[in-house]
Design a protein around this motif. Structure first.
Motif, PDB file in Angstrom:
ATOM      1  N   VAL A 193       0.862  -1.178   0.000  1.00  0.00           N
ATOM      2  CA  VAL A 193       0.000   0.000   0.000  1.00  0.00           C
ATOM      3  C   VAL A 193       0.898   1.227   0.000  1.00  0.00           C
ATOM      4  CG1 VAL A 193      -1.832   1.232   1.223  1.00  0.00           C
ATOM      5  CG2 VAL A 193      -1.832  -1.256   1.183  1.00  0.00           C
ATOM      6  N   LYS A 194       0.688   2.110  -0.982  1.00  0.00           N
ATOM      7  CA  LYS A 194       1.555   3.281  -1.103  1.00  0.00           C
ATOM      8  C   LYS A 194       0.773   4.579  -0.956  1.00  0.00           C
ATOM      9  CE  LYS A 194       5.540   1.549  -3.373  1.00  0.00           C
ATOM     10  NZ  LYS A 194       6.618   1.823  -4.287  1.00  0.00           N
ATOM     11  N   ASP A 195       1.446   5.536  -0.332  1.00  0.00           N
ATOM     12  CA  ASP A 195       0.944   6.900  -0.237  1.00  0.00           C
ATOM     13  C   ASP A 195       0.876   7.446  -1.669  1.00  0.00           C
ATOM     14  OD1 ASP A 195       0.334   9.312   0.866  1.00  0.00           O
ATOM     15  OD2 ASP A 195       2.369   9.787   1.517  1.00  0.00           O
ATOM     16  N   THR A 196      -0.187   8.152  -1.987  1.00  0.00           N
ATOM     17  CA  THR A 196      -0.385   8.567  -3.369  1.00  0.00           C
ATOM     18  C   THR A 196      -1.044   9.935  -3.432  1.00  0.00           C
ATOM     19  OG1 THR A 196      -0.677   6.259  -3.978  1.00  0.00           O
ATOM     20  CG2 THR A 196      -1.560   7.847  -5.514  1.00  0.00           C
ATOM     21  N   LEU A 197      -0.617  10.735  -4.385  1.00  0.00           N
ATOM     22  CA  LEU A 197      -1.293  12.021  -4.611  1.00  0.00           C
ATOM     23  C   LEU A 197      -2.107  11.915  -5.885  1.00  0.00           C
ATOM     24  CD1 LEU A 197      -1.563  15.069  -3.780  1.00  0.00           C
ATOM     25  CD2 LEU A 197       0.240  15.519  -5.418  1.00  0.00           C
ATOM     26  N   ASP A 198      -3.386  12.189  -5.766  1.00  0.00           N
ATOM     27  CA  ASP A 198      -4.247  12.205  -6.942  1.00  0.00           C
ATOM     28  C   ASP A 198      -4.030  13.542  -7.640  1.00  0.00           C
ATOM     29  OD1 ASP A 198      -6.292  12.464  -8.748  1.00  0.00           O
ATOM     30  OD2 ASP A 198      -7.858  11.730  -7.409  1.00  0.00           O
ATOM     31  N   ALA A 199      -3.393  13.506  -8.795  1.00  0.00           N
ATOM     32  CA  ALA A 199      -3.016  14.748  -9.465  1.00  0.00           C
ATOM     33  C   ALA A 199      -4.221  15.483 -10.036  1.00  0.00           C
ATOM     34  CB  ALA A 199      -2.002  14.454 -10.568  1.00  0.00           C
ATOM     35  N   GLN A 200      -5.375  14.833 -10.071  1.00  0.00           N
ATOM     36  CA  GLN A 200      -6.553  15.561 -10.566  1.00  0.00           C
ATOM     37  C   GLN A 200      -7.259  16.297  -9.447  1.00  0.00           C
ATOM     38  OE1 GLN A 200      -9.564  13.630 -12.895  1.00  0.00           O
ATOM     39  NE2 GLN A 200      -8.057  13.089 -14.451  1.00  0.00           N
ATOM     40  N   SER A 201      -7.548  15.587  -8.375  1.00  0.00           N
ATOM     41  CA  SER A 201      -8.306  16.241  -7.302  1.00  0.00           C
ATOM     42  C   SER A 201      -7.378  16.820  -6.252  1.00  0.00           C
ATOM     43  CB  SER A 201      -9.249  15.238  -6.643  1.00  0.00           C
ATOM     44  OG  SER A 201      -8.492  14.260  -5.976  1.00  0.00           O
ATOM     45  N   LEU A 202      -6.079  16.526  -6.357  1.00  0.00           N
ATOM     46  CA  LEU A 202      -5.074  16.983  -5.398  1.00  0.00           C
ATOM     47  C   LEU A 202      -5.363  16.502  -3.988  1.00  0.00           C
ATOM     48  CD1 LEU A 202      -4.514  20.548  -6.735  1.00  0.00           C
ATOM     49  CD2 LEU A 202      -3.280  18.459  -7.231  1.00  0.00           C
ATOM     50  N   THR A 203      -5.962  15.354  -3.909  1.00  0.00           N
ATOM     51  CA  THR A 203      -6.203  14.784  -2.588  1.00  0.00           C
ATOM     52  C   THR A 203      -5.288  13.582  -2.405  1.00  0.00           C
ATOM     53  OG1 THR A 203      -8.017  13.560  -3.538  1.00  0.00           O
ATOM     54  CG2 THR A 203      -8.586  15.529  -2.312  1.00  0.00           C
ATOM     55  N   ARG A 204      -5.090  13.259  -1.156  1.00  0.00           N
ATOM     56  CA  ARG A 204      -4.224  12.145  -0.834  1.00  0.00           C
ATOM     57  C   ARG A 204      -5.017  10.841  -0.901  1.00  0.00           C
ATOM     58  NH1 ARG A 204      -0.532  12.236   4.556  1.00  0.00           N
ATOM     59  NH2 ARG A 204       1.161  11.017   3.713  1.00  0.00           N
ATOM     60  N   LYS A 205      -4.427   9.842  -1.474  1.00  0.00           N
ATOM     61  CA  LYS A 205      -5.091   8.543  -1.579  1.00  0.00           C
ATOM     62  C   LYS A 205      -4.096   7.468  -1.147  1.00  0.00           C
ATOM     63  CE  LYS A 205      -8.767  10.235  -3.515  1.00  0.00           C
ATOM     64  NZ  LYS A 205      -8.786  10.870  -4.794  1.00  0.00           N
ATOM     65  N   ALA A 206      -4.596   6.250  -0.979  1.00  0.00           N
ATOM     66  CA  ALA A 206      -3.718   5.114  -0.721  1.00  0.00           C
ATOM     67  C   ALA A 206      -3.879   4.169  -1.898  1.00  0.00           C
ATOM     68  CB  ALA A 206      -4.122   4.430   0.576  1.00  0.00           C
ATOM     69  N   ALA A 207      -2.773   3.781  -2.510  1.00  0.00           N
ATOM     70  CA  ALA A 207      -2.862   2.854  -3.651  1.00  0.00           C
ATOM     71  C   ALA A 207      -2.470   1.463  -3.171  1.00  0.00           C
ATOM     72  CB  ALA A 207      -1.937   3.307  -4.763  1.00  0.00           C
TER      73      ALA A 207
END
Ligand SMILES: Nc1ncnc2c1ncn2[C@@H]1O[C@H](COP(=O)(O)OP(=O)(O)OP(=O)(O)O)[C@@H](O)[C@H]1O
Length: 461
Positions: free
Chosen positions: A59-73
């Motif tokens: 599970v990786k820390d992720t930045l959603d470049a569209q909504s600029l919110t943090r996600k977990a991949a």
């Protein structure tokens, strides 16, 4: 590439693990910083560091470049799951079930896709700080105070009530499968062994036992029954979890699987009598060995322990992620920063990142106020550049607005406050109701100790 001698290293906050050493001229060890290359999942999710690992996934820390919110991949290796019986079926089932669910206390799946070349499956999930098992394991007492135990238990029951109402039996309820979001909300996760009841089935009968043995109900572990009530089995596991929340122990234990199973089958549940009588009663009735005698969700919700109000203890008695480690941030810092730097060919030296104070924004038309030149701004602040650019292509849908949250507190929970980007209190959000959806764009930053403001023009759509 930045070079520094071993003397320089003393002040370098970079962890050694990310630095590659080699010997130069027999006298100095020269350290070279490992370069981090920006790596996107699809063309939308920028990967950060590893935040967790399961038996077949990372599970990786992720930045959603569209909504600029943090996600977990959650990145699942198909090579690994092929070696596990029903591995791929379980992952696909998890995706299928999560897509059907939408509730505050159930982890949200935003996106799922596969990469046939890399042979990987990707689940883009709501970002959380960690799971309750980890929180308990890292605490001194290994249990919550009663106030916090009830705070999470009530959310667990709400989540269970919802999934049961949608015909889903979780089958693996345990503290390790309860994640906590940055705004301290419990999220049920790991639906890999969950069962979706047939719409033509007029009961909640399940036939296959799955999940961690210590949390399994007597009717599941004995193997004597062809089928059992899935909902009542989940309630048993919720009872074991509540016992663990409040005592730090398990009601049925053993040194080997056989002993655990035997204890679940035969032992009478013993609840430490330091717990309030109402809680002892609730635990005893959730852990009734005969499923028909076990409390239903409805009776749990109206139980006196659940209804009685407990006043919150002092803050230092509440377990928080990071509080057991003073150096850690209770909201993990976003780890995509070095990858963003790499993406924008950022070079340090005169490190202007330190000037950046706060960053938050939503959608379109930023105007730069006062003397700060837009182009120099862009070259100095690759992050802002990225974010502004991505903003300008983002539409103003409700979904994105809700991702952005409703208050400064919630914005903080989005964890854009990485080491270099700290949230100022003055992030302003206006009118977050269904009425207008006008989130006021705002990028605040500080340069040479002077706060400046890239103002917003927030037109409603
Ligand atoms: N959405 C999330 N946000 C933050 N951390 C997460 C998230 N999902 C999972 N994690 C972390 O990653 C770890 C691995 O999660 P994952 O669901 O892949 O495996 P698991 O269920 O813990 O293990 P296994 O697959 O072996 O049962 C978890 O323990 C959790 O701490």
């Amino acid at each position: 590439m930045a070079h520094c001698t071993n003397e320089d290293m003393l002040d370098d906050p970079e962890p050694l693990s990310s630095i590659f050493p080699y010997i130069d001229s027999h006298t100095h060890i020269i350290y070279e910083k490992k370069h981090k290359y920006a790596d996107f999942i699809g063309d939308r999710y920028l990967k950060g560091s590893l935040i967790g690992e399961g038996s077949y996934s990372k599970v990786k820390d992720t930045l959603d470049a569209q909504s600029l919110t943090r996600k977990a991949a959650k990145i699942v290796s198909r090579k690994k799951i092929r070696k596990i019986p029903n591995g791929e079926i379980n992952v696909r089932r998890e995706v299928m079930i999560l897509k059907k669910l939408s509730h505050t206390n159930v982890i949200k799946l935003f996106h799922s896709f596969q990469d046939l070349i890399k042979d990987k499956l990707y689940l883009i999930l709501e970002y959380c700080l960690g799971d309750l098992q980890t929180l308990l394991d890292n605490s001194i007492m290994k249990c919550f105070c009663l106030w916090q135990a009830k705070y999470y238990f009530v959310q667990l029951i709400d989540g269970l009530e919802y999934i049961h109402s949608r015909g889903i039996v979780h089958k693996d309820i345990k503290p390790g499968n309860m994640l906590i979001s940055a705004d301290d909300i419990l999220k049920l996760t790991d639906f890999g062994v969950a069962e979706e009841l047939s719409p033509f089935q007029n009961n909640d009968e399940c036939k296959f036992a799955q999940g961690a043995p210590a949390f399994q109900s007597p009717e599941e572990v004995t193997g004597l029954h062809d089928s059992w009530s899935g909902f009542k089995a989940d309630i048993w596991s919720a009872g074991v979890s509540l016992y663990n929340f409040t005592t730090g122990q398990y009601p049925f234990e053993g040194d080997c699987l056989y002993q655990i199973i035997s204890s679940i089958q035969n032992d009478i549940v013993v609840v430490p009598n330091i717990l309030p009588c109402s809680l002892i009663d609730l635990l005893a009735n959730m852990l009734q060995k005969i499923p028909d005698n076990r409390l239903s969700i409805y009776s749990i919700k109206s139980h006196s322990w659940v209804l009685e109000i407990i006043s919150p203890p002092p803050e230092d008695q509440i377990l928080r992620f990071g509080c057991y480690n003073k150096a850690a941030n209770s909201h993990r810092g976003l780890t995509v920063t070095p990858y963003l730097e790499s993406l924008h060919n950022y070079t340090d030296g005169n490190d202007k990142r330190q000037d950046l104070f706060c960053l938050q924004g939503y959608n379109r038309n930023f105007e730069i106020e006062n003397d700060f030149d837009q182009n120099s701004h862009r070259s100095c602040f690759p992050y802002v550049n990225t974010l502004i650019n991505t903003h300008s292509v983002v539409g103003g849908s409700e979904q994105q607005i809700s991702n952005f949250g409703e208050s400064a507190d919630h914005l903080e929970s989005l964890n854009l406050d990485l080491d270099h980007l700290r949230l100022a209190n003055s992030v302003e959000v206006i009118d977050n109701t269904a009425k207008g959806h006008g989130v006021k764009d705002s990028v605040l930053y500080q340069r040479n100790s002077k706060t400046k403001h890239i103002s917003q023009s927030c037109k409603q759509q």
